[in-house]
Scaffold this active site. Sequence first.
Site, PDB file in Angstrom:
ATOM      1  N   ARG A 125      63.088  58.104 -66.737  1.00 45.99           N
ATOM      2  CA  ARG A 125      61.856  58.561 -66.283  1.00 45.99           C
ATOM      3  C   ARG A 125      60.852  59.559 -66.524  1.00 45.99           C
ATOM      4  O   ARG A 125      62.340  60.530 -67.155  1.00 45.99           O
ATOM      5  CB  ARG A 125      61.073  58.190 -65.480  1.00 45.99           C
ATOM      6  CG  ARG A 125      62.043  59.066 -63.996  1.00 45.99           C
ATOM      7  CD  ARG A 125      62.840  58.155 -63.384  1.00 45.99           C
ATOM      8  NE  ARG A 125      63.368  58.780 -62.285  1.00 45.99           N
ATOM      9  CZ  ARG A 125      64.328  59.027 -61.004  1.00 45.99           C
ATOM     10  NH1 ARG A 125      64.674  57.460 -60.921  1.00 45.99           N
ATOM     11  NH2 ARG A 125      64.844  59.193 -60.200  1.00 45.99           N
ATOM     12  N   GLY A 178      66.253  58.364 -55.164  1.00 45.92           N
ATOM     13  CA  GLY A 178      65.970  57.123 -54.666  1.00 45.92           C
ATOM     14  C   GLY A 178      66.716  56.189 -53.232  1.00 45.92           C
ATOM     15  O   GLY A 178      66.383  55.209 -52.422  1.00 45.92           O
ATOM     16  N   SER A 183      71.483  54.166 -64.670  1.00 47.62           N
ATOM     17  CA  SER A 183      70.810  53.699 -64.385  1.00 47.62           C
ATOM     18  C   SER A 183      69.625  53.118 -65.057  1.00 47.62           C
ATOM     19  O   SER A 183      69.206  51.985 -65.431  1.00 47.62           O
ATOM     20  CB  SER A 183      70.924  52.386 -63.316  1.00 47.62           C
ATOM     21  OG  SER A 183      70.338  53.270 -61.985  1.00 47.62           O
ATOM     22  N   SER A 184      68.742  54.393 -65.013  1.00 49.87           N
ATOM     23  CA  SER A 184      67.685  54.254 -65.588  1.00 49.87           C
ATOM     24  C   SER A 184      66.992  55.874 -65.691  1.00 49.87           C
ATOM     25  O   SER A 184      67.873  56.724 -65.479  1.00 49.87           O
ATOM     26  CB  SER A 184      66.821  53.946 -64.243  1.00 49.87           C
ATOM     27  OG  SER A 184      66.148  54.653 -63.500  1.00 49.87           O
ATOM     28  N   ASP A 202      71.571  66.552 -63.060  1.00 52.28           N
ATOM     29  CA  ASP A 202      70.417  65.736 -61.798  1.00 52.28           C
ATOM     30  C   ASP A 202      70.748  66.185 -60.565  1.00 52.28           C
ATOM     31  O   ASP A 202      69.594  66.300 -60.366  1.00 52.28           O
ATOM     32  CB  ASP A 202      69.884  64.510 -62.628  1.00 52.28           C
ATOM     33  CG  ASP A 202      71.576  63.165 -62.375  1.00 52.28           C
ATOM     34  OD1 ASP A 202      72.709  63.990 -62.100  1.00 52.28           O
ATOM     35  OD2 ASP A 202      71.788  62.666 -61.995  1.00 52.28           O
ATOM     36  N   THR A 203      71.847  66.244 -59.840  1.00 52.80           N
ATOM     37  CA  THR A 203      72.097  66.394 -58.988  1.00 52.80           C
ATOM     38  C   THR A 203      71.798  68.287 -58.594  1.00 52.80           C
ATOM     39  O   THR A 203      71.377  68.343 -57.800  1.00 52.80           O
ATOM     40  CB  THR A 203      73.765  66.091 -58.995  1.00 52.80           C
ATOM     41  OG1 THR A 203      74.079  65.183 -58.655  1.00 52.80           O
ATOM     42  CG2 THR A 203      73.485  66.357 -56.989  1.00 52.80           C
ATOM     43  N   ASN A 209      81.453  63.253 -54.852  1.00 52.25           N
ATOM     44  CA  ASN A 209      81.552  62.413 -55.897  1.00 52.25           C
ATOM     45  C   ASN A 209      81.931  61.395 -54.541  1.00 52.25           C
ATOM     46  O   ASN A 209      83.060  61.645 -54.668  1.00 52.25           O
ATOM     47  CB  ASN A 209      81.425  62.482 -56.532  1.00 52.25           C
ATOM     48  CG  ASN A 209      81.190  63.489 -58.396  1.00 52.25           C
ATOM     49  OD1 ASN A 209      79.886  63.311 -58.646  1.00 52.25           O
ATOM     50  ND2 ASN A 209      81.857  64.684 -58.275  1.00 52.25           N
ATOM     51  N   THR A 235      72.746  56.018 -58.211  1.00 53.61           N
ATOM     52  CA  THR A 235      73.549  55.549 -58.237  1.00 53.61           C
ATOM     53  C   THR A 235      75.073  55.565 -57.646  1.00 53.61           C
ATOM     54  O   THR A 235      75.974  55.242 -57.529  1.00 53.61           O
ATOM     55  CB  THR A 235      73.641  55.120 -60.028  1.00 53.61           C
ATOM     56  OG1 THR A 235      72.682  54.671 -60.247  1.00 53.61           O
ATOM     57  CG2 THR A 235      75.125  54.308 -60.497  1.00 53.61           C
TER      58      THR A 235
END
Length: 490
Positions: A17, A402, A14-15, A237-238, A296, A259
Site C-alpha cells: 500500500r 493487520g 501478500s499485499s 517492515d517489522t 519468527n 503474513t
Amino acid sequence: MAVKNIVAVDLGASSGRVMLATWQVENRQLALKEIHRFTNRLVEQDGHHLWDLDALEQEILTGFHRITDSGILPDSIGIDSWGVDYVLLDAAGERVDLPYAYRDHRTDGVMAQAIAELGAEHIYHLTGIQFLPFNTLYQLKAWRSANPGNIDSIAHFLMIPDYLHYRLTGSLSCEYTNASTTQLLNLHTKNWDASLLAWLDLPARWFSPPAQPGKTLGAWTSPAGDAIPVITVATHDTGSAVVAAPLTEGNSAYLSSGTWSLMGIESDVPYHDTRALAANVTNEGGINGTYRVLKNIMGMWLLQRVALEMNIADLPALIRDASALPPFTRLINPNDDRFINPPSMCEAIRAFCREHQQDEPVTQAEFARCIFDSLALLYRRVLLELGELRGTPLRQLHIVGGGCQNAFLNQLCADVCQIPVLAGPVEASTLGNIGCQLMALDAVPTLTAFRQQLAESFPLQRYIPRSIDDFAGHWRRFEALCHATEELTV
C-alpha cells in the site's frame, strides 16, 4: 498551522500500500489515508517462485501519481518491505538473474550444509540471527552453487527496499535494519562478516556498508518536475512496526501480526548466548542502535493459504465458526518447515495431524481452529523463552499489524499467555515508517514522543486473560509436538 505530508510505502509478502500521512506539527495530530492498495503475489517461472518487482514498482508509482495529481506535494517518501530477499545489479544498474522469493525451494538443504560446514554455534556467535532455511545466507549459497562461473558482471547486492530506493533516486544504499535479517552481518561490528562472504565465495565489493535509518538518499522527481526527498526508514517492515509499537512498559513484548508473526522485545543489548541459540532467537537491528530480539512465527500465512485453497471469502464468518468449536482438539507446530510453502497447505496440516495421531480437520472451521489454537500456544512458548532470556517474566503483550483485528485470536492469546494483550495500531509498519521520516525531518523530537502520540491518536483494545479448562494438558501436548518436530540441533 505547519503541516508535513509524508508518504509511506509498506510492502508485505501478500499485499502492498501507498499511504499518505498528514502531521500537524504544532498540535501533533496525525491523520492517515490509504491512497493505493495492491496485491503482491509470488509468480512462477522455470520452476522457481519469484517476485514481480516491475509490477510492484508500477503500483508504487501509481500511488505517488495519485498524490501529486491531487495537488499535494509530499515532504518525503519512505519504503519498507519484508526481509531476506535481494536483487543483484550489474555496473550499469540493471538487474542480473531472477528476483527469487524466500519461499522458493532452491534453499532446501542449504542451511543444514552451512551448519555442517561452519557449525551452528559459530554462525550464531557471528550474527545472532535465527536459523531459518530461507535466510539470505542460504539463498546466496544456493545462487553461488548454481552459478559457479564468472561473477565479474555483478556489481551490487541490494535488499528489496534498497533496490526500490535506487529505482526512485538513482542512489545506491544499504539500510541496516533490513540488512540485519540476512544472517550475513556481524553482530559485533554491524557490518558484513568477511568470513561468511568468504564461505559464500562472493566479493566484498558487492556489499555497501549498512547505514542507520534517517538518511536522505536523493529525490524522486514527479511528472510535474518536483523533487520529493526519499528518506531511509527502518526498511524491514517489522523494524518499522516496532517503531510504532506503544512499548511504554519495560516488561512488555510486541507481536507484529500479519503474513508472518514476529514476537520479541526491544533491547539495548543482543542476546546471543547458548540459551538464545537453543531457543533460536534472532537479534535483528532496530533504530537508535537497539536490537529486535525476536522470533519468527509462521503467522497468518497458514490461514491465507487455507482460505485460498478452500475458496474462503468471508473471514469474519470463518472466525466466528471456528470460535464455536471445542478448543485444542487438533494442534500443529506452525513453525515446522513443511508449512513454509507446501503444494497444499490443507494437506500439509492433515499430514501433520495424521503423523501425530490426531483427527484430521475436514471443515473450514476445523482448519481455522487448529491454526488459531496452535498459533496462540506458540506465542506462549516464545513469550516464555524471551522472559527466560531477559531474566524477568514479560507481563504485557502489544499486538500490532493487520492480525490485531482478529479479536478472537487476541483474546485466545491473552488466555493462553495469561497476560493482558493490547491490540493496535493496525497499520503499525506504515506508522513506524512515517515516524522514521518525521524524526529525520525534525518534526518529532524522539521515538518516545512519537509513540506517546500514537497511543493518543490510535486507541488500543485491551484483552484480559481468562482461565482455560485443562490447560496444563493441552500445553503438554503442544510442547511434545514442538520437541518432536524441531530439526535444529546444536
